[in-house]
Design a protein around this motif. Structure first.
Motif, PDB file in Angstrom:
ATOM      1  N   MET A 176       4.809 -61.016  27.640  1.00  0.00           N
ATOM      2  CA  MET A 176       5.511 -61.413  28.858  1.00  0.00           C
ATOM      3  C   MET A 176       6.522 -60.355  29.295  1.00  0.00           C
ATOM      4  SD  MET A 176       5.109 -64.275  30.623  1.00  0.00           S
ATOM      5  CE  MET A 176       4.651 -65.519  29.418  1.00  0.00           C
ATOM      6  N   LEU A 177       6.521 -60.057  30.590  1.00  0.00           N
ATOM      7  CA  LEU A 177       7.482 -59.150  31.201  1.00  0.00           C
ATOM      8  C   LEU A 177       8.422 -59.943  32.103  1.00  0.00           C
ATOM      9  CD1 LEU A 177       5.649 -55.939  32.497  1.00  0.00           C
ATOM     10  CD2 LEU A 177       7.525 -56.012  30.874  1.00  0.00           C
ATOM     11  N   ARG A 178       9.649 -59.476  32.185  1.00  0.00           N
ATOM     12  CA  ARG A 178      10.570 -59.994  33.197  1.00  0.00           C
ATOM     13  C   ARG A 178      10.968 -58.825  34.093  1.00  0.00           C
ATOM     14  NH1 ARG A 178      15.806 -63.747  32.094  1.00  0.00           N
ATOM     15  NH2 ARG A 178      14.119 -65.272  31.850  1.00  0.00           N
ATOM     16  N   THR A 179      10.903 -59.017  35.388  1.00  0.00           N
ATOM     17  CA  THR A 179      11.307 -57.972  36.324  1.00  0.00           C
ATOM     18  C   THR A 179      12.565 -58.387  37.059  1.00  0.00           C
ATOM     19  OG1 THR A 179       9.852 -58.860  38.071  1.00  0.00           O
ATOM     20  CG2 THR A 179       8.964 -57.107  36.660  1.00  0.00           C
ATOM     21  N   TYR A 180      13.497 -57.460  37.141  1.00  0.00           N
ATOM     22  CA  TYR A 180      14.732 -57.619  37.891  1.00  0.00           C
ATOM     23  C   TYR A 180      14.620 -56.732  39.134  1.00  0.00           C
ATOM     24  CZ  TYR A 180      16.959 -60.055  33.985  1.00  0.00           C
ATOM     25  OH  TYR A 180      17.287 -60.968  33.003  1.00  0.00           O
ATOM     26  N   ALA A 181      14.321 -57.340  40.268  1.00  0.00           N
ATOM     27  CA  ALA A 181      14.145 -56.588  41.512  1.00  0.00           C
ATOM     28  C   ALA A 181      15.486 -56.498  42.233  1.00  0.00           C
ATOM     29  CB  ALA A 181      13.099 -57.260  42.396  1.00  0.00           C
ATOM     30  N   PHE A 182      16.096 -55.327  42.175  1.00  0.00           N
ATOM     31  CA  PHE A 182      17.384 -55.094  42.819  1.00  0.00           C
ATOM     32  C   PHE A 182      17.156 -54.920  44.325  1.00  0.00           C
ATOM     33  CE2 PHE A 182      18.462 -54.481  38.536  1.00  0.00           C
ATOM     34  CZ  PHE A 182      19.822 -54.286  38.382  1.00  0.00           C
ATOM     35  N   ASP A 183      17.828 -55.723  45.107  1.00  0.00           N
ATOM     36  CA  ASP A 183      17.740 -55.623  46.565  1.00  0.00           C
ATOM     37  C   ASP A 183      19.145 -55.346  47.085  1.00  0.00           C
ATOM     38  OD1 ASP A 183      17.468 -56.070  49.346  1.00  0.00           O
ATOM     39  OD2 ASP A 183      15.711 -57.326  48.987  1.00  0.00           O
ATOM     40  N   LEU A 184      19.474 -54.073  47.255  1.00  0.00           N
ATOM     41  CA  LEU A 184      20.836 -53.695  47.614  1.00  0.00           C
ATOM     42  C   LEU A 184      21.228 -54.179  49.004  1.00  0.00           C
ATOM     43  CD1 LEU A 184      21.065 -50.121  46.057  1.00  0.00           C
ATOM     44  CD2 LEU A 184      21.307 -52.347  44.981  1.00  0.00           C
TER      45      LEU A 184
END
Length: 613
Positions: A283-291
Motif C-alpha cells: 500500500m502507498l499513501r500519496t500526499y498531493a501538495f496543492d499550494l
C-alpha cells in the motif's frame, strides 16, 4: 487505549489493532558514516506529490513471502513521476521482518531495480530491521541502506555519524523542502544531529519521518507514543519548520494536529497497513501538495492490486482505501504557515513614475509619495487630508467622514497587497445601524468628474475585506462616481437613483460592477465570485469602447457585461473611494482597506496592470 508490549506477530494472530512492536535484532558495531554533498531536482509547478511507503515487513520475510507488491509500488511511483509530479518517496521503516542479511539482500534488489536513481527517496530503520537506539553499531540494515547507498542520490544531504539518521532536500512548488528520515529510536545524539541539520537549513519547510511516533484508537484519533513524546519535546515542538510528521509501526491508521511552541499546527500521522490483506499489498499513501489551494490531499491505494484484471472480492475491496483515516485533506495555508521562518519576499515599492502608463487619467496611492494623511499604523486620517493625483491631472482626493462618524471610521495602514506599487493603504470602518463611514472624493471641477472615456478605459484598485468579516454590513461600495443616473437621463428601465458607475461588494461578497454608458440607457453589470476575506484582492475593470471585462487577481470573471457599452455617463459629480451613493446620498461606507487606485483612458492589456506578473 495505550499500545501494549506484545509482539506484532502474536497480536496479528489475535487480530488486535493497536499493538506495540518488540525489537528482534541484536546490535553490532559500525564505523561512523560521512556526509555527502547533495543536489536538488528542478521545481515543476505549484502542485506536487510526496509519496509514502509504510511497513512492508510481511512482504520481505525469508520465512515465506511475496515482495512483488512492493516492487510494483516503486515501479508505479517511477511511472507516475511526471503525471503526478512525484517529487519524493519516503519509506517509514520495517523494510524486513527479521533484519537478516538474506532479507536485506531481497530489499536491496527490490529498491535497486524499482526506484534507485529513478526517483529521490529515503528509508529508515524500524524495530524489525534493527534493535536498540541509533548508537547500535553495524547491522545488515546499515550495510544495505546506510550512507553509501545514497551517496549519488540527487536528494541526499548527509547522515548522522552513526549512519542511521539522514536528511534529504528536494525542490518542488517553487521552493526547497527538507526531509528528516530518523531512526525508530533516536538517541539524544541523534536529536542533536537533527537540530544541526535544521539550523543549517533554517528556511526549509520540513517533513519528519520516523517509524514510531503516534498510535491511534479505533476512531483514528492519534496520541504520541513514548518515543513520539521524546521527539516532540526534544525536536519537533521547538522547530517551527517541521509542519508534518509521519510514522508507521502501529495500526490502525490515525492522525492528530498538535500545536508547537510558535503556536502553529503540526500534522502528525500514522500510516501502516500490514494488518490488511496480503500484508498491506504494498500500500502507498500519496500526499498531493496543492499550494494554490493551501491544502494537501491524501490518498491510499495498492498499485499492485489495482493492476489485477479480474480481482477477487477481497482484492477489490482492499485495492483502494477511502475511510477517514486513509483519504482526507488537510488545510495548510502554506505562505502563512511558513512565514515565521521563511517569510515571502516583499517586493520593493515602485515609484509612481513606473505606474504612470500612457493615458493615465488619475493615480492615487497612500504612502508618503501621494498621501498627506500618513502616520502611525492605525492612526486616524484627518478630515480634509489629501491624496494627491500623481498623474498630474488635478484629481486630488479629499478625506470626508460621513454621518458625523467617529475618527476610527478612516485610518491609515501600512498593510498592502504584496504586489501593490505603494506599501500603504487606508482602512474604512463603515457600517449600518446607524449608517457610518468615510470617503475620499475629488473636488468640484476635477477633470475626472466629467470624463466619459468613450474610447475605452481601465479602472484598477487593490482592496481587502477584514477577517473576521463581522458587523452590521450590507451592500457597500468600493468606489464610484457620485451623482444620479437620472441626472444623465438614464434609468436602465428600473431606477433613476442609482450611481452612474460603481464597484460594489454585495452582502454575499460578490463584486458588482455596474455602469450607465454614454451609448445606451441600460446599465450593463458584471458579477464576480465571492471574494475572500482576510486577503488582498486586485480588480481591473477593462472597457475597450464596446465591452467590459472585469479581472480579479489577473483572471477574467465569467459574468461580464455583453451589451454595447461605450464610456461612462458621468454628470460632473466627484469620483469617490469608500462608498457608493444611492438617491444622491451615501449610506453605509465601505468596510475594509483600499490601496493603490488608478484610472486609465484606454483598455490595458493584462501585462500592463499594476498587479505584477
Amino acid at each position: 487505549m495505550s499500545p501494549s508490549g506484545v509482539s506484532r506477530r502474536s497480536v496479528l494472530s489475535a487480530a488486535a489493532v493497536t499493538p506495540a512492536v518488540v525489537a528482534t535484532s541484536g546490535a553490532v558495531n559500525a564505523a561512523p558514516a560521512q556526509a555527502a554533498p547533495h543536489s536538488q531536482a528542478s521545481p515543476d509547478g505549484a502542485r506536487f506529490t510526496f509519496a509514502v511507503l509504510p511497513d512492508i515487513q510481511y512482504l520481505i520475510d525469508e520465512g515465506g513471502s511475496d515482495h512483488e507488491p512492493v516492487r510494483e509500488s516503486l515501479r508505479w511511483a517511477v511511472r507516475e513521476r511526471r503525471n503526478r509530479n512525484i517529487a519524493f518517496l519516503a519509506q517509514l521503516g520495517d523494510l524486513t521482518e527479521h533484519g537478516t542479511k538474506a532479507e536485506m539482500q531481497v530489499a536491496d534488489t527490490v529498491f535497486r531495480t524499482g526506484v534507485d536513481r529513478r526517483l529521490p527517496y529515503s528509508v529508515l530503520a524500524g524495530n524489525h530491521d534493527v534493535s536498540g537506539d541509533d548508537q547500535r553499531g553495524d547491522t545488515p540494515y546499515l550495510r544495505t541502506f546506510g550512507p553509501g547507498r545514497f551517496a549519488r542520490s540527487r536528494s541526499y544531504g548527509g547522515s548522522s555519524p552513526d549512519g542511521y539518521n539522514s536528511f534529504h532536500t528536494f525542490d518542488a512548488g517553487g521552493r526547497s523542502w527538507l526531509v528528516l528520515a530518523l531512526d525508530w529510536r533516536v538517541s539524544d545524539a541523534g536529536i542533536r544531529w537533527a537540530q544541526r541539520v535544521l539550523d543549517r537549513h533554517p528556511k526549509l519547510p520540513t517533513v519528519l519521518t520516523t517509524h514510531d511516533i503516534v498510535w491511534a484508537d479505533e476512531s483514528g484519533d492519534a496520541t504520541l507514543s513514548d518515543h513520539g513524546r521524546h521527539l516532540w519535546d526534544g525536536l519537533i515542538r521547538g522547530n517551527d519548520q517541521i509542519f508534518l510528521a509521519l510514522g508507521g509501526h502501529y495500526w490502525p491508521c490515525g492522525r492528530a494536529t498538535l500545536t508547537n511552541d510558535a503556536g502553529n499546527p503540526v500534522h502528525v500521522h500514522i500510516t501502516n497497513y500490514q494488518d490488511r490483506y496480503y500484508g498491506g499489498a504494498g500500500m502507498l499513501r500519496t500526499y498531493a501538495f496543492d499550494l494554490p489551494r493551501g491544502c494537501i490531499d491524501v490518498e491510499t491505494f495498492s498499485p499492485w492490486l489495482l493492476t489485477k484484471k479480474n480481482p477477487t472480492p477481497l482484492e477489490a475491496e482492499t485495492a483502494e482505501l477511502t475511510g477517514e483515516a486513509d483519504r482526507f485533506s488537510i488545510e495548510i495555508p502554506f505562505t502563512e504557515r511558513f512565514a515565521g521562518f521563511a517569510p515571502p519576499p516583499n517586493p520593493p515599492s515602485r515609484p509612481a513614475s513606473e505606474v504612470l502608463v500612457a493615458g493615465t487619467a488619475a493615480y492615487w496611492r497612500f504612502d508618503d509619495e501621494g498621501f498627506a494623511g500618513t502616520g502611525d499604523d492605525g492612526a486616524p486620517v484627518a478630515g480634509g487630508a489629501v491624496a494627491r493625483d500623481l498623474s498630474g491631472n488635478g484629481n486630488d482626493l479629499v478625506a470626508q467622514r460621513l454621518h458625523d462618524g467617529p475618527a476610527e471610521v478612516l485610518t491609515w495602514s501600512a498593510d498592502h497587497h504584496a504586489g501593490a506599487p505603494a506599501h500603504a493603504s487606508v482602512r474604512f470602518d463603515g457600517g449600518k445601524n446607524p449608517d457610518r463611514g468615510a470617503v475620499l472624493h475629488t473636488r468640484s471641477g476635477a477633470p475626472v468628474n466629467t470624463a466619459t472615456f468613450t474610447r475605452g478605459y481601465t479602472i484598477e484598485t487593490f482592496f481587502r475585506l477584514p477577517e473576521p468579516f463581522e458587523g452590521d454590513h450590507a451592500w457597500m461600495g468600493i468606489l464610484s462616481w457620485e451623482g444620479r443616473a437620472g441626472d444623465a437621463g438614464k434609468d436602465g428601465g428600473y431606477s433613476t437613483d442609482d450611481a452612474v458607475c460603481s464597484l460594489n461588494v454585495t452582502s454575499e461578497r460578490f463584486l458588482q460592477y455596474v455602469v450607465y454608458p454614454t451609448s445606451i440607457n441600460d446599465d450593463p453589470t458584471c458579477w464576480s465570485h465571492a471574494v475572500p476575506i482576510g486577503r488582498w484582492t486586485h480588480v481591473a475593470i477593462v472597457n475597450d469602447g464596446s465591452h467590459t471585462v472585469v479581472h480579479v487577481d489577473g483572471s477574467p470573471i465569467a459574468r461580464n457585461a455583453a451589451q454595447h457599452s461605450r464610456g461612462i455617463a458621468t454628470v460632473g459629480k466627484p469620483f469617490a473611494i469608500g462608498g457608493t451613493q444611492s438617491g444622491g446620498r451615501f449610506g453605509q461606507g465601505f468596510y475594509g482597506q483600499v490601496g493603490d487606485t488608478r484610472i486609465v483612458s484606454r483598455a490595458l492589456a493584462r501585462n500592463e496592470f499594476m498587479l505584477p506578473g
